[in-house]
Design a protein around this motif. Structure first.
Motif, PDB file in Angstrom:
ATOM      1  N   ALA A   1      -0.964  13.726   2.109  1.00 49.61           N
ATOM      2  CA  ALA A   1      -2.358  13.510   0.985  1.00 49.61           C
ATOM      3  C   ALA A   1      -2.675  12.208   1.942  1.00 49.61           C
ATOM      4  O   ALA A   1      -3.571  10.954   1.030  1.00 49.61           O
ATOM      5  N   GLY A   2      -2.429  11.869   2.748  1.00 55.89           N
ATOM      6  CA  GLY A   2      -3.308  10.835   3.424  1.00 55.89           C
ATOM      7  C   GLY A   2      -2.110  10.010   3.842  1.00 55.89           C
ATOM      8  O   GLY A   2      -1.303   9.450   3.864  1.00 55.89           O
ATOM      9  N   THR A   3      -2.957   8.001   3.816  1.00 53.56           N
ATOM     10  CA  THR A   3      -2.762   7.104   4.133  1.00 53.56           C
ATOM     11  C   THR A   3      -2.570   5.965   3.275  1.00 53.56           C
ATOM     12  O   THR A   3      -3.558   6.481   2.572  1.00 53.56           O
TER      13      THR A   3
ATOM     14  N   VAL B   1       2.913  13.664  -7.469  1.00 48.69           N
ATOM     15  CA  VAL B   1       1.497  14.629  -8.206  1.00 48.69           C
ATOM     16  C   VAL B   1       0.975  15.656  -7.193  1.00 48.69           C
ATOM     17  O   VAL B   1       0.964  14.717  -5.433  1.00 48.69           O
ATOM     18  N   ASP B   2       0.237  16.623  -6.430  1.00 50.84           N
ATOM     19  CA  ASP B   2      -0.669  17.141  -5.736  1.00 50.84           C
ATOM     20  C   ASP B   2      -1.699  16.759  -5.325  1.00 50.84           C
ATOM     21  O   ASP B   2      -1.874  15.863  -6.062  1.00 50.84           O
TER      22      ASP B   2
ATOM     23  N   ARG C   1       1.996   6.854   5.071  1.00 52.11           N
ATOM     24  CA  ARG C   1       1.569   8.125   4.961  1.00 52.11           C
ATOM     25  C   ARG C   1       2.126   8.594   3.451  1.00 52.11           C
ATOM     26  O   ARG C   1       3.132   8.118   3.499  1.00 52.11           O
ATOM     27  N   VAL C   2       1.931   8.876   2.974  1.00 46.00           N
ATOM     28  CA  VAL C   2       1.727   9.627   1.881  1.00 46.00           C
ATOM     29  C   VAL C   2       2.153  11.210   1.715  1.00 46.00           C
ATOM     30  O   VAL C   2       1.100  11.879   2.370  1.00 46.00           O
ATOM     31  N   VAL C   3       2.994  11.415   0.893  1.00 47.90           N
ATOM     32  CA  VAL C   3       3.308  13.070   0.689  1.00 47.90           C
ATOM     33  C   VAL C   3       3.310  13.618  -0.939  1.00 47.90           C
ATOM     34  O   VAL C   3       4.022  12.737  -0.893  1.00 47.90           O
ATOM     35  N   ASP C   4       2.393  14.856  -0.794  1.00 52.43           N
ATOM     36  CA  ASP C   4       2.754  14.587  -2.554  1.00 52.43           C
ATOM     37  C   ASP C   4       4.376  15.642  -3.031  1.00 52.43           C
ATOM     38  O   ASP C   4       4.891  15.837  -2.289  1.00 52.43           O
TER      39      ASP C   4
ATOM     40  N   VAL D   1       3.726   7.385  -8.601  1.00 51.28           N
ATOM     41  CA  VAL D   1       4.626   7.069  -6.898  1.00 51.28           C
ATOM     42  C   VAL D   1       5.770   7.261  -7.531  1.00 51.28           C
ATOM     43  O   VAL D   1       6.105   6.587  -8.596  1.00 51.28           O
ATOM     44  N   VAL D   2       6.831   8.144  -6.770  1.00 51.99           N
ATOM     45  CA  VAL D   2       8.211   8.488  -7.274  1.00 51.99           C
ATOM     46  C   VAL D   2       8.876   7.733  -6.012  1.00 51.99           C
ATOM     47  O   VAL D   2       9.940   7.074  -6.670  1.00 51.99           O
TER      48      VAL D   2
END
Length: 106
Positions: free
Chosen positions: A19-21, A93-94, A10-13, A81-82
């Protein structure tokens, strides 16, 4: 962490929004291995895995169908990528600012 470990994460902004997968990992061959360039995010990467989208144009009858299948895909540069943990990726980023297609990196 291996590239395969990222798939399905899972990706979060940066604002905490979904933000999706991670659907695919974009790499470039280098002298002693590979360098990660970015991640393909979305719901499914079926069309991209067929090889169409960046440098390979699909046959005319399939162009619209494959574009429709890829409508939710977004590309995030590796530099954005943080953090990464098992099953979770945070980007700096958003989601709305992410391009639909990968810009060819040098």
């Amino acid at each position: 962490m291996r590239a395969g470990d990222l798939l399905g994460s899972r990706v979060v902004d940066r604002s905490g929004g979904d933000a999706g997968t991670v659907q695919d990992v974009v790499v470039r061959r280098e002298d002693r291995g590979y360098a990660v360039l970015g991640l393909i995010l979305g719901r499914s990467a079926f069309a991209g895995r067929l090889g169409f989208g960046d440098s390979l144009e699909p046959p005319t009858p399939w162009r619209h169908l494959l574009a429709w299948l890829r409508r939710h895909e977004r590309y995030v540069r590796w530099e954005d990528v943080v953090s990464m943990e098992a099953g979770h990726v945070e980007i700096g980023v958003d989601h709305g600012s992410l391009p639909r297609r990968r810009r060819h990196d040098p």
